[in-house]
Design a protein around this motif. Structure first.
Motif, mmCIF file in Angstrom:
data_model
loop_
_atom_site.group_PDB
_atom_site.id
_atom_site.type_symbol
_atom_site.label_atom_id
_atom_site.label_comp_id
_atom_site.label_asym_id
_atom_site.label_seq_id
_atom_site.Cartn_x
_atom_site.Cartn_y
_atom_site.Cartn_z
ATOM 1 N N VAL A 32 68.431 10.763 -6.420
ATOM 2 C CA VAL A 32 67.194 10.262 -6.512
ATOM 3 C C VAL A 32 66.435 10.550 -4.990
ATOM 4 O O VAL A 32 65.282 10.713 -4.930
ATOM 5 C CB VAL A 32 67.228 8.697 -6.895
ATOM 6 N N ALA A 33 67.384 10.264 -4.149
ATOM 7 C CA ALA A 33 66.912 10.364 -2.659
ATOM 8 C C ALA A 33 66.257 11.655 -2.486
ATOM 9 O O ALA A 33 65.267 11.863 -1.781
ATOM 10 C CB ALA A 33 67.963 10.138 -1.559
ATOM 11 N N THR A 34 67.032 12.720 -3.052
ATOM 12 C CA THR A 34 66.503 14.272 -2.801
ATOM 13 C C THR A 34 65.229 14.605 -3.426
ATOM 14 O O THR A 34 64.395 15.188 -3.027
ATOM 15 C CB THR A 34 67.749 15.073 -3.270
ATOM 16 N N PHE A 35 65.285 13.986 -4.829
ATOM 17 C CA PHE A 35 63.910 14.156 -5.409
ATOM 18 C C PHE A 35 62.518 13.413 -4.730
ATOM 19 O O PHE A 35 61.563 14.146 -4.611
ATOM 20 C CB PHE A 35 64.254 13.354 -7.026
ATOM 21 N N LEU A 36 63.043 12.077 -4.277
ATOM 22 C CA LEU A 36 61.913 11.437 -3.763
ATOM 23 C C LEU A 36 61.482 12.247 -2.363
ATOM 24 O O LEU A 36 60.262 12.237 -1.989
ATOM 25 C CB LEU A 36 62.293 10.000 -3.509
ATOM 26 N N ASP A 37 62.390 12.709 -1.598
ATOM 27 C CA ASP A 37 62.221 13.545 -0.630
ATOM 28 C C ASP A 37 61.164 14.703 -0.821
ATOM 29 O O ASP A 37 60.317 15.109 -0.285
ATOM 30 C CB ASP A 37 63.484 13.758 0.274
ATOM 31 N N ALA A 38 61.667 15.543 -1.662
ATOM 32 C CA ALA A 38 60.863 16.464 -2.532
ATOM 33 C C ALA A 38 59.430 16.102 -2.645
ATOM 34 O O ALA A 38 58.367 17.021 -2.454
ATOM 35 C CB ALA A 38 61.701 17.369 -3.400
ATOM 36 N N THR A 54 74.049 22.835 -8.163
ATOM 37 C CA THR A 54 74.468 21.677 -7.489
ATOM 38 C C THR A 54 73.894 20.454 -8.093
ATOM 39 O O THR A 54 74.728 19.366 -8.575
ATOM 40 C CB THR A 54 73.824 21.763 -5.856
ATOM 41 N N ILE A 55 72.719 20.261 -8.360
ATOM 42 C CA ILE A 55 72.119 19.202 -8.944
ATOM 43 C C ILE A 55 72.711 18.630 -10.418
ATOM 44 O O ILE A 55 73.140 17.630 -10.946
ATOM 45 C CB ILE A 55 70.476 19.063 -9.074
ATOM 46 N N GLN A 56 72.748 19.842 -11.339
ATOM 47 C CA GLN A 56 73.149 19.646 -12.620
ATOM 48 C C GLN A 56 74.855 19.032 -12.531
ATOM 49 O O GLN A 56 75.026 18.273 -13.134
ATOM 50 C CB GLN A 56 73.032 20.989 -13.246
ATOM 51 N N SER A 57 75.485 19.975 -11.830
ATOM 52 C CA SER A 57 76.960 19.664 -11.628
ATOM 53 C C SER A 57 77.250 18.032 -11.108
ATOM 54 O O SER A 57 77.871 17.346 -11.531
ATOM 55 C CB SER A 57 77.693 20.565 -10.687
ATOM 56 N N THR A 91 85.823 21.290 -13.015
ATOM 57 C CA THR A 91 85.868 22.797 -12.298
ATOM 58 C C THR A 91 84.366 22.913 -11.577
ATOM 59 O O THR A 91 84.233 23.601 -10.554
ATOM 60 C CB THR A 91 86.130 23.630 -13.267
ATOM 61 N N PHE A 92 83.222 22.478 -12.219
ATOM 62 C CA PHE A 92 81.894 22.896 -11.697
ATOM 63 C C PHE A 92 81.872 22.325 -10.313
ATOM 64 O O PHE A 92 81.310 22.706 -9.519
ATOM 65 C CB PHE A 92 80.896 22.306 -12.822
ATOM 66 N N ILE A 93 82.232 20.960 -10.440
ATOM 67 C CA ILE A 93 81.804 20.203 -9.244
ATOM 68 C C ILE A 93 82.886 20.907 -7.996
ATOM 69 O O ILE A 93 82.347 20.837 -6.720
ATOM 70 C CB ILE A 93 82.058 18.604 -9.293
ATOM 71 N N VAL A 94 83.876 21.059 -8.350
ATOM 72 C CA VAL A 94 84.904 21.872 -7.215
ATOM 73 C C VAL A 94 84.111 23.013 -6.848
ATOM 74 O O VAL A 94 83.971 23.387 -5.583
ATOM 75 C CB VAL A 94 86.266 21.875 -7.765
ATOM 76 N N ILE A 95 83.672 23.946 -7.754
ATOM 77 C CA ILE A 95 82.932 25.159 -7.160
ATOM 78 C C ILE A 95 81.584 24.903 -6.454
ATOM 79 O O ILE A 95 81.417 25.606 -5.670
ATOM 80 C CB ILE A 95 82.857 26.005 -8.290
ATOM 81 N N VAL A 96 81.108 23.870 -6.797
ATOM 82 C CA VAL A 96 79.958 23.493 -6.030
ATOM 83 C C VAL A 96 80.289 23.254 -4.569
ATOM 84 O O VAL A 96 79.626 23.758 -3.580
ATOM 85 C CB VAL A 96 79.340 22.368 -6.490
ATOM 86 N N GLY A 97 81.285 22.654 -4.319
ATOM 87 C CA GLY A 97 81.716 22.386 -2.797
ATOM 88 C C GLY A 97 82.302 23.520 -2.116
ATOM 89 O O GLY A 97 81.970 24.003 -1.031
ATOM 90 N N VAL A 98 83.214 24.457 -2.933
ATOM 91 C CA VAL A 98 83.447 25.933 -2.379
ATOM 92 C C VAL A 98 82.399 26.684 -1.979
ATOM 93 O O VAL A 98 82.382 27.176 -1.073
ATOM 94 C CB VAL A 98 84.411 26.379 -3.352
ATOM 95 N N VAL A 99 81.468 26.941 -3.158
ATOM 96 C CA VAL A 99 80.348 27.922 -2.744
ATOM 97 C C VAL A 99 79.521 27.358 -1.519
ATOM 98 O O VAL A 99 79.176 28.235 -0.828
ATOM 99 C CB VAL A 99 79.525 27.917 -4.144
ATOM 100 N N TYR A 100 79.430 25.942 -1.458
ATOM 101 C CA TYR A 100 78.622 25.608 -0.514
ATOM 102 C C TYR A 100 79.187 25.663 0.915
ATOM 103 O O TYR A 100 78.601 26.468 1.839
ATOM 104 C CB TYR A 100 78.283 23.907 -0.553
ATOM 105 N N VAL A 101 80.511 25.589 0.810
ATOM 106 C CA VAL A 101 81.148 25.688 2.361
ATOM 107 C C VAL A 101 81.091 27.275 2.864
ATOM 108 O O VAL A 101 80.949 27.650 3.809
ATOM 109 C CB VAL A 101 82.652 25.253 2.383
ATOM 110 N N LEU A 102 81.665 28.200 1.691
ATOM 111 C CA LEU A 102 81.545 29.510 1.969
ATOM 112 C C LEU A 102 80.343 30.306 2.062
ATOM 113 O O LEU A 102 79.968 31.347 2.797
ATOM 114 C CB LEU A 102 82.598 30.252 0.863
ATOM 115 N N LEU A 103 79.267 30.003 1.230
ATOM 116 C CA LEU A 103 78.094 30.664 1.237
ATOM 117 C C LEU A 103 76.565 30.219 1.816
ATOM 118 O O LEU A 103 75.961 30.651 2.276
ATOM 119 C CB LEU A 103 77.774 31.396 -0.124
ATOM 120 N N LEU A 104 76.669 28.516 1.408
ATOM 121 C CA LEU A 104 75.638 28.065 2.016
ATOM 122 C C LEU A 104 75.345 27.283 3.257
ATOM 123 O O LEU A 104 74.527 27.312 3.936
ATOM 124 C CB LEU A 104 75.175 27.231 0.744
#
Length: 219
Positions: A32-38, A54-57, A91-104
């Motif tokens: 919600v905070a992210t949506f309101l900021d946008a 990320t949001i979906q997961s 699995t989805f949420i773990v991948i969100v964390g891994v992809v963020y750390v490695l790529l984003l």
């Protein structure tokens, strides 16, 4: 399909349910905070905002935490179907964390959420909490790897939609999926995404065979 019999939650189970409710509330607050900021910076296109994996997961893990917590308090034992759902979303949420750390994360502000604490919640807290919850809580059953295909259904649909949108209206949720970088690069990353889901899904499924440390329901 028969309904698993009811029993009573253990004190630890009540604690697990309470933690899941708290994590769900924190995650909702972050989204919600992210949506309101946008929204403060201009009109929000919901198809874009909710198009991020990320949001979906984070929304999915919130739903699963609430659902699993309620089932504990109801004294419902885990079923294969519920365990597959938990395993898939974990699995989805773990991948969100891994992809963020490695790529984003190396991209700085461009690779994350502008609201600092919400970025921490959605990219660090929920992936770690999701994995720890899966490891420790006993409301799961052993899963056979032959059911791993369930993990790939949702990401396949998501990637397909992203590729179509990238080729038509030009919107992509993450820089590494931008067709302007060349489709060879895009499909390389798509291939890496598939590999990631298979590897991490296999890990989560395999861990379902490890005895849980926290017994949430009475025998």
């Amino acid at each position: 399909m028969t309904t698993p019999p009811r029993t009573r939650p253990t004190p630890a189970g009540i604690g697990v349910a309470s933690i899941r409710f708290a994590l769900a509330a924190l995650t909702v607050a972050a989204v919600v905070a992210t949506f309101l900021d946008a929204a403060e910076r201009g009109p929000v296109n919901p198809f874009n905002f909710f198009g991020f994996f990320t949001i979906q997961s984070n929304i999915l893990i919130t739903v699963v935490w609430v659902w699993a917590a309620v089932r504990i308090l109801q004294g419902r034992r885990a079923s294969a179907g519920r365990t597959i759902v938990r395993a898939t979303v974990t699995t989805f949420i773990v991948i969100v964390g891994v992809v963020y750390v490695l790529l984003l994360a190396p991209l700085g502000a461009e690779g994350g959420v502008p609201v600092g604490w919400a970025n921490t919640v959605m990219h660090y807290v929920t992936p770690i909490a999701g994995f720890v919850d899966w490891m420790l809580a006993s409301d799961r059953v052993r899963l056979a790897l032959r059911r791993l295909g369930w993990v790939l259904i949702y990401p396949t649909v998501w990637v397909s939609v992203v590729l179509v949108r990238g080729a038509t209206d030009g919107w992509v949720p993450y820089p590494f999926l931008n067709p302007d970088t060349g489709y060879a690069s895009v499909f390389f990353y798509v291939g890496m995404i598939v590999v990631a889901f298979v590897l991490f899904g296999s890990l989560i499924f395999a861990l379902s065979r490890v005895p849980a440390a926290v017994r949430v329901l009475r025998e």
